[in-house]
Enzyme design. Structure first.
Site, short mmCIF file in Angstrom:
data_model
loop_
_atom_site.label_atom_id
_atom_site.label_comp_id
_atom_site.label_asym_id
_atom_site.label_seq_id
_atom_site.Cartn_x
_atom_site.Cartn_y
_atom_site.Cartn_z
N ARG A 89 -0.28 -1.12 -5.94
CA ARG A 89 -1.25 -1.86 -6.75
C ARG A 89 -1.32 -1.34 -8.16
NH1 ARG A 89 -6.78 -2.29 -5.53
NH2 ARG A 89 -6.88 -3.83 -7.16
N GLY A 94 0.83 -1.22 0.00
CA GLY A 94 0.00 0.00 0.00
C GLY A 94 0.86 1.26 0.00
N GLY A 131 -0.53 4.83 -1.11
CA GLY A 131 -1.63 5.47 -0.38
C GLY A 131 -1.18 6.68 0.44
N GLN A 132 -2.14 7.27 1.16
CA GLN A 132 -1.87 8.51 1.88
C GLN A 132 -0.71 8.34 2.88
OE1 GLN A 132 -4.74 9.77 4.80
NE2 GLN A 132 -4.08 11.90 4.74
N LYS A 175 -11.26 -3.76 11.49
CA LYS A 175 -10.13 -3.25 12.28
C LYS A 175 -10.09 -3.90 13.66
CE LYS A 175 -8.00 -1.09 9.30
NZ LYS A 175 -6.64 -1.50 8.94
N ILE A 228 -6.01 11.22 9.52
CA ILE A 228 -4.65 11.71 9.19
C ILE A 228 -4.76 12.81 8.13
CG2 ILE A 228 -2.36 11.07 8.33
CD1 ILE A 228 -3.07 9.80 11.07
N TYR A 272 -15.72 -1.35 8.09
CA TYR A 272 -14.30 -1.00 8.27
C TYR A 272 -13.90 -1.21 9.73
CZ TYR A 272 -10.23 2.19 8.49
OH TYR A 272 -8.99 2.76 8.70
N ASP A 314 -0.45 -7.10 -4.59
CA ASP A 314 -1.84 -7.02 -4.16
C ASP A 314 -1.91 -7.89 -2.90
OD1 ASP A 314 -4.54 -7.37 -3.76
OD2 ASP A 314 -5.01 -7.69 -5.88
C1 AKB Z 1 -11.43 6.81 7.77
O1 AKB Z 1 -11.96 7.93 7.89
O2 AKB Z 1 -12.03 5.81 7.39
C2 AKB Z 1 -9.97 6.69 8.17
C3 AKB Z 1 -9.80 6.28 9.60
C4 AKB Z 1 -10.18 7.19 10.68
O3 AKB Z 1 -9.34 5.20 9.85
N1 AKB Z 1 -9.30 7.91 7.94
#
Ligand code: AKB
Length: 320
Positions: free
Chosen positions: A35, A8, A11-12, A147, A173, A143, A53
Site C-alpha cells: 500500500r 499486504g 506487513g509482518q 475473521k 505471530i 476483527y 489496495d
Molecule cells: C492480533 O493480535 O490482532 C493478531 C491476531 C491474533 O490475529 N495478532
C-alpha cells in the site's frame, strides 16, 4: 500456480512470506502488493512490486492482468487493537477487501486464494484450553467478527464455485523482521525489542495473560505447507487451527531473564486486556497435523534465543 500476488506484502507476515515464496517459485513469479509507495529494498530487489489496495478492485485487476496472476495471498487486514479504535475501517478492509479478492479470483479462474484467519474468531464462551477445531465462534471484537465472516465466505466460495480457497487461524505471530501493527499480541514482539534496548518493558496486558503464539519460521512453514497441500486431503478450508506454543507474559519474562538476567517487567493493562481475555490459552490443531502434516519446530526458549540474537544485531548496527 505460476504467478502469485501477495496483497499486504509490507506487513509482518506478508514481508517474509513474499520473500519465501520468491525463493520457492522464482522472484519474477511473486508480485509484492504494497500500500505504501516506498516498499523495503528487500522487496523491490527480489521481484516485482506494485502499489495495490485491497479496496481498489480495478487497481487489483490491472496487476492481475499485467502479471497473469493465478493465485492471491491476502495478508491485508486491520488487526484487533486498531479494529476496536475504528470498527468501520476494520469491516471495510477485512470484508470488502476480501470480497474484492475472492470475486477477482472467481472471475479470472484463479488456481488458489489464501485468506488468513486468526484465533480472534474465538470469544469468551469458547473453551479456553486446547480449543477444538469445531467450537463456539462468538468473538467480541470487530476483527474477530470479520475473521469468522471471512472463514465462512471463503468456505462458501469453495462450496458454491468449486474454488480452492484456504486459510489458517494464526495465533500471535512473533518475529524480528517487520514489526506487527495494531494487534493485541504485539506485546510479545515489543517485549524483545525493549529487553534489548532498555532491559525493561511495560506490558499492556497482565502477567498471567496466556495466549497461543507462534514464531515466524513456523508461521511461514504452516502457510506454505497449507498452500502446497493436496486439495483432496483437506477436510477444512479456511479455518485450520494451528498451534505452536502457549505461554503467559510472566513466562516470557522468565525466558528473557535466562539471557538478560537484569530484565525487568511491569504491567499497565489497557483496553487490549479484555481482548486477550476473550481468546483461548491454547488450540487443538489435530486436523492440521492430520490433513497436511503440520508440526511446529520452536519452543519458547528456542524462540527467545533467536529473537534476542537477531534484535541484538540490529541494535549493534544502530538499526533500532
Ligand atoms: C492480533 O493480535 O490482532 C493478531 C491476531 C491474533 O490475529 N495478532
Amino acid at each position: 500456480m505460476k504467478n502469485i500476488l501477495v496483497v499486504g506484502s509490507a506487513g509482518q507476515i506478508g514481508s517474509e512470506l513474499t520473500l519465501l515464496l520468491r525463493d520457492i517459485y522464482g522472484g519474477d513469479h511473486v508480485v509484492a502488493g504494497v500500500r505504501k509507495t516506498k516498499p523495503s529494498e528487500k522487496l523491490t530487489s527480489t521481484g516485482p512490486c506494485e502499489v495495490v489496495d485491497a479496496l481498489d478492485k480495478e487497481g487489483l485487476l490491472a496487476v492481475v492482468k499485467k502479471y497473469k496472476i493465478d493465485a492471491i495471498v491476502n495478508m491485508a487486514a486491520i488487526l484487533s487493537g486498531t479494529g476496536e479504535k475504528n470498527p468501520m475501517l476494520a469491516w471495510d478492509v477485512n470484508m470488502n477487501g476480501l470480497i474484492n479478492i475472492l470475486e477477482l479470483a472467481r472471475e479470472h479462474g484463479m488456481k488458489q486464494v489464501v485468506v488468513p484467519s486468526s484465533i480472534a474468531v474465538f470469544g469468551p464462551t469458547t473453551p479456553v484450553d486446547n480449543t477444538p477445531q469445531e467450537t463456539i465462534l462468538k468473538p467480541t471484537t470487530i476483527y474477530g467478527v470479520t475473521k469468522v465472516a471471512g472463514e465462512l465466505i471463503g468456505d462458501y466460495y469453495v462450496k458454491r464455485y468449486g474454488m480452492d480457497v484456504r486459510g489458517l487461524r494464526y495465533p500471535g505471530i512473533i518475529s524480528h523482521e517487520t514489526l506487527p501493527g495494531g494487534g493485541t499480541t504485539d506485546y510479545a514482539v515489543a517485549i524483545y525489542y525493549e529487553a534489548i534496548k532498555n532491559k525493561k518493558y511495560t506490558c499492556f496486558v497482565n502477567e498471567d495473560t496466556r495466549l497461543p503464539m507462534m514464531y515466524m519460521p513456523d508461521c511461514l512453514k504452516a502457510t506454505v505447507d497449507l498452500m502446497q497441500a493436496d486439495f483432496s486431503d483437506l477436510n477444512y478450508h479456511c479455518d485450520y487451527n494451528v498451534g505452536a506454543m502457549s505461554f503467559s507474559v510472566g513466562e516470557m519474562a522468565e525466558s528473557i531473564r535466562k539471557f538478560i538476567p537484569e530484565f525487568e517487567i511491569s504491567y499497565e493493562p489497557d483496553f487490549r486486556q479484555q481482548i486477550a481475555d476473550s481468546w483461548p490459552n491454547s488450540v487443538d490443531d489435530g486436523p492440521a497435523r492430520q490433513d497436511w502434516g503440520w508440526k511446529p519446530d520452536y519452543d519458547l526458549d528456542g524462540m527467545t534465543a533467536d529473537m534476542l540474537k537477531a534484535i541484538g544485531e540490529k541494535h549493534e548496527k544502530g538499526l533500532i
